[in-house]
Design a protein around this motif. Structure first.
Motif, PDB file in Angstrom:
ATOM      1  N   GLU A  54      76.017 -39.213  -6.569  1.00  0.00           N
ATOM      2  CA  GLU A  54      76.097 -40.596  -7.055  1.00  0.00           C
ATOM      3  C   GLU A  54      75.995 -40.626  -8.576  1.00  0.00           C
ATOM      4  O   GLU A  54      75.189 -39.908  -9.171  1.00  0.00           O
ATOM      5  N   LEU A  55      76.803 -41.469  -9.201  1.00  0.00           N
ATOM      6  CA  LEU A  55      76.759 -41.650 -10.649  1.00  0.00           C
ATOM      7  C   LEU A  55      75.700 -42.685 -11.008  1.00  0.00           C
ATOM      8  O   LEU A  55      75.707 -43.798 -10.474  1.00  0.00           O
ATOM      9  N   SER A  56      74.808 -42.322 -11.925  1.00  0.00           N
ATOM     10  CA  SER A  56      73.780 -43.245 -12.411  1.00  0.00           C
ATOM     11  C   SER A  56      73.840 -43.268 -13.931  1.00  0.00           C
ATOM     12  O   SER A  56      73.604 -42.239 -14.580  1.00  0.00           O
ATOM     13  N   VAL A  57      74.184 -44.424 -14.502  1.00  0.00           N
ATOM     14  CA  VAL A  57      74.284 -44.582 -15.954  1.00  0.00           C
ATOM     15  C   VAL A  57      73.173 -45.508 -16.415  1.00  0.00           C
ATOM     16  O   VAL A  57      72.975 -46.582 -15.854  1.00  0.00           O
ATOM     17  N   GLY A  58      72.443 -45.089 -17.440  1.00  0.00           N
ATOM     18  CA  GLY A  58      71.336 -45.891 -17.958  1.00  0.00           C
ATOM     19  C   GLY A  58      71.783 -46.813 -19.075  1.00  0.00           C
ATOM     20  O   GLY A  58      72.797 -47.504 -18.976  1.00  0.00           O
TER      21      GLY A  58
END
Length: 421
Positions: A310-314
């Motif tokens: 899964e892609l998680s961008v802050g």
């Protein structure tokens, strides 16, 4: 701009005071995909082993390839990525007078790649390799270290006899980093491979504010005595090119998930999560409770669930000045000539200069490539001089159903898979 080169030195062997031991004897590791000097294969204190190949490319700098992980509890090695690297760094200044594409105009490899020295890799192993220049030199250019990452988990529980038990564990990361100097900025390319299988891609910026980019007060911040010198505000829009190959099957697909209000229950609002298959190339933006995953269509964990990341961008500042810096993520079908998010100059892709051009064909995604953009609007401050403290931008790739439980699960919790009955 001011550029420089530094000569290579010898190697350092200790890794952050932590013993890295290599793959456990029970792990089934495939044949090495690269030569020994370009291979990293290390086991972290909790028993997680990461194996990969690395090299320096003239424009992109540090490239990781054939990134695979295995765990003490799950010794069968799992390939995650065919490759990951930077694909552009767009740096426009708020004055409108200056703009750079640091990857394609200059590059993070070759003469812009720094030789590690002093505290650059203190406590780690400074690896020697080819710097990727037209006339390559072997230098100390990659730092490999094992670093504590903080508390990995905690669970206050009771056993079958009612005895109190606290499970807690310190986590560790395998960290790979290189340093490139472009103009007054010095950039740290860093990948953190966590012992729970997560991969964090980060770009750090340090060095100095450009003395040639001071502007009037409306587009800068006062630096120095009183209100005389205004350092220009500017952007760093970084792009990464991520090529998945989960379990080495070459059968990955892309899914988007959205969660939206769906009426009201007896206690609170109801939310409904829906899946959208992204079957063709395209660019996408974040929305509240929206996320994406790259999922294997054939590889499953022992619970029968498809493995995915899964892609998680802050934190992210979007730059609206170019079409390619607007999307948060773009998915394209893999093509060797589509190398950079902008400024793509491969003659075999003559009409495809940016990710927007790559996605126009709307090809079916049979071997998807993920292009991730993370922006940072830099408003200078007095504390930025000198040298400038490191500031970071990046994203995480989080395993979702890659294993049937937390790969760091302690022995006393292995029965807690699914709802207790």
């Amino acid at each position: 701009m001011n550029y420089r080169k530094i000569a290579a030195g010898g190697a350092v062997l200790a890794l952050a005071g932590l013993m890295l031991t290599g793959t456990p004897a029970h792990a089934k590791a495939p044949a090495a995909a690269c030569a020994g000097s370009n291979q990293v294969k290390e086991t972290l204190p909790n028993g997680t082993t990461w194996q990969l190949c690395w090299r320096m490319q003239p424009q992109a700098g540090l490239v990781l390839e054939k990134v695979a992980v295995s765990y003490k509890r799950y010794p069968q090695q799992l390939l995650v990525l065919d490759s990951i690297r930077l694909a552009q760094l767009n740096v426009p200044y708020d004055s409108g007078e200056t703009e750079y594409n640091d990857i394609t105009d200059y590059g993070f490899g070759g003469g812009f790649l720094e030789t590690l020295t002093g505290d650059d890799c203190k406590g780690g192993s400074a690896r020697t390799g080819s710097d990727g220049a037209a006339t390559p030199r072997r230098r100390k250019i990659l730092c490999v270290s094992a670093e504590p990452s903080g508390l990995a988990y905690r669970s206050h529980d009771w056993d079958a006899q009612g005895r109190e038990k606290v499970y807690n564990k310190l986590g560790h990361d395998l960290v790979l980093r290189s340093i490139s100097k472009v103009g007054w900025y010095e950039y740290v390319t860093e990948y953190r491979l966590h012992d729970d299988g997560q991969i964090s891609a980060r770009l750090g910026a340090t060095g100095d504010l450009s003395p040639g980019d001071y502007v009037n007060s409306s587009r800068g911040w006062p630096i120095g005595k009183n209100a005389r010198d205004y350092a220009s505000m500017h952007y760093h829009s970084a792009f990464w090119r991520v090529d998945f190959n989960i379990d080495g099957k070459n059968k990955d697909k892309v899914e988007q998930y959205d969660t939206k209000p769906d009426g009201r229950g007896p206690a609170t609002a109801k939310l409904k999560t829906t899946k959208t298959d992204i079957a063709k190339e395209g660019s996408f933006n974040r929305a509240n409770r929206r996320w994406w995953r790259v999922v294997s269509d054939t590889s499953k964990n022992t619970d029968g669930h498809k493995r995915s990341y899964e892609l998680s961008v802050g934190a992210d500042d979007k730059y609206e000045g170019h079409p390619e810096t607007t999307p948060d993520v773009t998915f394209t079908q893999s093509h060797a000539c589509e190398k950079y998010a902008s400024g793509n100059a491969d003659p075999q892709c003559a009409t495809k200069k940016t990710i927007i051009d790559f996605a126009k064909d709307k090809e079916t995604l049979k071997d998807p490539v993920m292009w991730v953009r993370v922006g940072f609007h830099h408003v200078p401050r007095d504390e930025d001089q000198s040298p400038m403290p490191l500031h970071w931008q990046g994203f995480d790739l989080t395993p979702r159903d890659a294993t049937n439980m937390n790969p760091l699960t302690p022995d006393g919790r292995t029965s807690q898979n699914g709802q207790p009955r």
